[in-house]
Design a protein around this motif. Structure first.
Motif, PDB file in Angstrom:
ATOM      1  N   ARG A 132      -6.775  14.696  -6.482  1.00 45.02           N
ATOM      2  CA  ARG A 132      -7.409  13.445  -6.557  1.00 45.02           C
ATOM      3  C   ARG A 132      -7.031  12.996  -7.485  1.00 45.02           C
ATOM      4  NH1 ARG A 132     -11.506  16.926  -9.970  1.00 45.02           N
ATOM      5  NH2 ARG A 132      -9.554  16.774 -11.277  1.00 45.02           N
ATOM      6  N   ILE A 133      -6.826  11.236  -6.297  1.00 50.22           N
ATOM      7  CA  ILE A 133      -6.363  10.039  -7.191  1.00 50.22           C
ATOM      8  C   ILE A 133      -7.177   9.102  -6.436  1.00 50.22           C
ATOM      9  CG2 ILE A 133      -3.804   8.399  -5.764  1.00 50.22           C
ATOM     10  CD1 ILE A 133      -3.168  11.288  -6.296  1.00 50.22           C
ATOM     11  N   GLY A 134      -7.533   8.563  -7.951  1.00 47.06           N
ATOM     12  CA  GLY A 134      -8.538   7.086  -8.543  1.00 47.06           C
ATOM     13  C   GLY A 134      -8.011   5.868  -7.868  1.00 47.06           C
ATOM     14  N   THR A 135      -8.843   5.408  -6.883  1.00 47.35           N
ATOM     15  CA  THR A 135      -7.575   4.066  -6.266  1.00 47.35           C
ATOM     16  C   THR A 135      -9.405   3.029  -6.607  1.00 47.35           C
ATOM     17  OG1 THR A 135      -8.132   4.687  -4.217  1.00 47.35           O
ATOM     18  CG2 THR A 135      -5.554   4.992  -4.906  1.00 47.35           C
ATOM     19  N   VAL A 136      -8.661   1.770  -6.711  1.00 51.05           N
ATOM     20  CA  VAL A 136      -9.262   0.549  -6.825  1.00 51.05           C
ATOM     21  C   VAL A 136     -10.123   0.072  -5.678  1.00 51.05           C
ATOM     22  CG1 VAL A 136     -10.291  -1.397  -7.610  1.00 51.05           C
ATOM     23  CG2 VAL A 136      -9.246   0.032  -8.981  1.00 51.05           C
ATOM     24  N   MET A 137     -11.293  -0.335  -5.057  1.00 58.14           N
ATOM     25  CA  MET A 137     -11.597  -0.939  -3.188  1.00 58.14           C
ATOM     26  C   MET A 137     -10.608  -0.959  -3.439  1.00 58.14           C
ATOM     27  SD  MET A 137     -15.523  -0.095  -3.902  1.00 58.14           S
ATOM     28  CE  MET A 137     -16.464   1.051  -5.113  1.00 58.14           C
ATOM     29  N   LYS A 138     -10.295  -1.091  -2.273  1.00 55.97           N
ATOM     30  CA  LYS A 138      -9.636  -2.548  -1.539  1.00 55.97           C
ATOM     31  C   LYS A 138      -7.951  -2.722  -1.855  1.00 55.97           C
ATOM     32  CE  LYS A 138     -12.503  -2.673   2.318  1.00 55.97           C
ATOM     33  NZ  LYS A 138     -11.789  -1.891   3.279  1.00 55.97           N
ATOM     34  N   VAL A 139      -8.131  -2.298  -2.822  1.00 60.96           N
ATOM     35  CA  VAL A 139      -6.465  -2.431  -3.802  1.00 60.96           C
ATOM     36  C   VAL A 139      -5.327  -2.068  -3.077  1.00 60.96           C
ATOM     37  CG1 VAL A 139      -4.966  -2.077  -5.351  1.00 60.96           C
ATOM     38  CG2 VAL A 139      -7.393  -3.395  -5.706  1.00 60.96           C
ATOM     39  N   ASN A 140      -3.981  -2.489  -2.525  1.00 59.95           N
ATOM     40  CA  ASN A 140      -3.262  -1.409  -1.893  1.00 59.95           C
ATOM     41  C   ASN A 140      -2.316  -1.256  -2.535  1.00 59.95           C
ATOM     42  OD1 ASN A 140      -0.135  -1.956  -0.126  1.00 59.95           O
ATOM     43  ND2 ASN A 140      -1.765  -1.880   1.284  1.00 59.95           N
ATOM     44  N   TYR A 141      -1.712  -0.095  -2.779  1.00 59.87           N
ATOM     45  CA  TYR A 141      -0.700   0.510  -3.837  1.00 59.87           C
ATOM     46  C   TYR A 141       0.638   0.686  -2.912  1.00 59.87           C
ATOM     47  CZ  TYR A 141      -4.394   0.721  -6.082  1.00 59.87           C
ATOM     48  OH  TYR A 141      -5.860   1.691  -7.180  1.00 59.87           O
ATOM     49  N   GLY A 142       1.118   0.165  -2.488  1.00 61.85           N
ATOM     50  CA  GLY A 142       2.452  -0.172  -1.592  1.00 61.85           C
ATOM     51  C   GLY A 142       2.512   0.929   0.092  1.00 61.85           C
ATOM     52  N   GLU A 143       3.603   0.251   0.420  1.00 61.50           N
ATOM     53  CA  GLU A 143       3.461   1.057   1.938  1.00 61.50           C
ATOM     54  C   GLU A 143       3.788   2.453   1.530  1.00 61.50           C
ATOM     55  OE1 GLU A 143       6.873  -0.188   4.149  1.00 61.50           O
ATOM     56  OE2 GLU A 143       6.099  -2.522   4.373  1.00 61.50           O
ATOM     57  N   LYS A 144       4.588   3.589   0.764  1.00 58.10           N
ATOM     58  CA  LYS A 144       4.550   4.997   0.811  1.00 58.10           C
ATOM     59  C   LYS A 144       3.573   5.722   0.381  1.00 58.10           C
ATOM     60  CE  LYS A 144       9.523   4.341  -1.538  1.00 58.10           C
ATOM     61  NZ  LYS A 144      10.504   4.683  -2.236  1.00 58.10           N
ATOM     62  N   PHE A 145       2.700   4.771  -0.414  1.00 58.22           N
ATOM     63  CA  PHE A 145       1.091   5.217  -0.703  1.00 58.22           C
ATOM     64  C   PHE A 145       0.185   5.164   0.331  1.00 58.22           C
ATOM     65  CE2 PHE A 145      -3.351   5.647  -2.073  1.00 58.22           C
ATOM     66  CZ  PHE A 145      -3.205   6.573  -3.382  1.00 58.22           C
ATOM     67  N   ASP A 146       0.369   4.474   0.833  1.00 63.04           N
ATOM     68  CA  ASP A 146      -0.549   4.370   2.564  1.00 63.04           C
ATOM     69  C   ASP A 146      -0.019   5.556   3.079  1.00 63.04           C
ATOM     70  OD1 ASP A 146      -2.567   2.209   1.303  1.00 63.04           O
ATOM     71  OD2 ASP A 146      -1.272   0.750   2.521  1.00 63.04           O
ATOM     72  N   ALA A 147       1.320   5.049   3.393  1.00 60.68           N
ATOM     73  CA  ALA A 147       1.648   6.326   4.731  1.00 60.68           C
ATOM     74  C   ALA A 147       0.904   8.094   4.198  1.00 60.68           C
ATOM     75  CB  ALA A 147       2.801   6.642   4.909  1.00 60.68           C
ATOM     76  N   ALA A 148       0.972   8.265   2.464  1.00 61.44           N
ATOM     77  CA  ALA A 148       0.763   9.770   2.718  1.00 61.44           C
ATOM     78  C   ALA A 148      -0.498  10.099   2.356  1.00 61.44           C
ATOM     79  CB  ALA A 148       1.734   9.953   1.103  1.00 61.44           C
ATOM     80  N   ARG A 149      -1.448   8.138   2.372  1.00 64.69           N
ATOM     81  CA  ARG A 149      -2.509   8.637   2.016  1.00 64.69           C
ATOM     82  C   ARG A 149      -3.702   9.976   2.255  1.00 64.69           C
ATOM     83  NH1 ARG A 149      -5.876   3.963  -0.449  1.00 64.69           N
ATOM     84  NH2 ARG A 149      -8.270   4.027  -0.191  1.00 64.69           N
ATOM     85  N   GLU A 150      -3.108   9.886   3.260  1.00 65.35           N
ATOM     86  CA  GLU A 150      -4.475  11.111   4.046  1.00 65.35           C
ATOM     87  C   GLU A 150      -4.436  12.517   3.865  1.00 65.35           C
ATOM     88  OE1 GLU A 150      -4.093  10.662   8.188  1.00 65.35           O
ATOM     89  OE2 GLU A 150      -4.634   8.483   8.855  1.00 65.35           O
TER      90      GLU A 150
END
Length: 262
Positions: A132-150
């Motif tokens: 369970r990862i807590g993020t802030v709405m619409k904030v991007n954390y870089g390409e690596k996180f985006d690729a693994a987000r699902e």
């Protein structure tokens, strides 16, 4: 008589017009110590000071409105504001924004966890699948996180402070954040439980360049190019290093490379 006065007046009007600085309107989110705003004052912070100084060197004025990140992005997408910062480059955002080539500040992204939770990160995001990862709405954390987000169970909230409180309560396992904002937020929460329980995991998730970006439908690419050139000169002048000291931001190896490359 008229033939002499009219050209003189025209020359005077032209000179007056060229002396007037353009005023550009930027938006951002509360991202202390990079961007913040007190109830009764203008926006301030390291990134605000850098952007304002570069605009001033170009002979322009600028204002910054601090608002929720989703609203900031919507306003520049619709051309209701001229620019937005600090922002990570993504293909989706490039459809409506012209990004600076130069970075305003390198942002080291780390995970934060509960002490003794047993959650570890060695650089392999695959090992965190199902967390369970807590993020802030619409904030991007870089390409690596985006690729693994699902692979994760992502829970979005409005602020980083909310995520740290959820972390302490055991409602999320990890919280990603740039180190500057996380350090500032934790120090200013004044919460004994947070101080005792929240730790930064030692391996960074990613080192991401953050930019200023200009609304494409405002046709400001020439200004973007001028900003890039003047930002490099500003960093090279030593003024940027002075701001880092003013805001007590440590010069990490990554920051040192940023300073040396300008």
């Amino acid at each position: 008589m008229h033939r002499i006065i009219f050209p003189a007046l025209l020359t005077l009007a032209t000179a007056s017009s060229s002396a007037v600085a353009d005023n550009y309107h930027c938006v951002s989110l509360a991202y202390p110590p990079l961007i913040q705003q007190d109830a009764s004052g203008p926006a301030h912070g390291l990134a605000v000071d850098v952007v304002r100084a570069v605009f001033a060197r170009l002979g322009h004025d600028m204002t910054v409105e601090v608002m929720p990140w989703a609203r900031s992005l919507t306003m520049v997408r619709l051309g209701q504001r001229d620019c937005v910062f600090t922002i990570f480059r993504t293909p989706e955002r490039e459809q409506f924004l012209d990004f600076s080539h130069e970075s305003i500040i390198p942002q080291l992204i780390y995970f934060y966890a509960r002490k003794d939770s047993g959650v570890a990160f060695n650089g392999d995001l695959g090992a965190l699948a199902g967390r369970r990862i807590g993020t802030v709405m619409k904030v991007n954390y870089g390409e690596k996180f985006d690729a693994a987000r699902e692979r994760f169970t992502v829970q979005e909230v409005a602020t980083l402070e909310q995520n740290f409180r959820k972390l302490v309560l055991g409602r999320v396992d990890l919280v990603p954040s740039n180190v500057y904002t996380a350090t500032y937020t934790l120090a200013n929460m004044h919460d004994a439980a947070v101080d005792a329980e929240v730790v930064q995991l030692p391996v960074p998730l990613e080192n991401v360049a953050s930019h200023i970006a200009f609304a494409k439908n405002r046709q400001l690419t020439a200004l973007r190019d001028q900003f890039d050139k003047e930002l490099k000169a500003y960093v090279a002048s030593g003024a940027y290093r002075h701001l880092l000291n003013q805001y007590r931001i440590a010069i990490t190896p990554e920051m040192a490379r940023f300073l040396d490359n300008n």
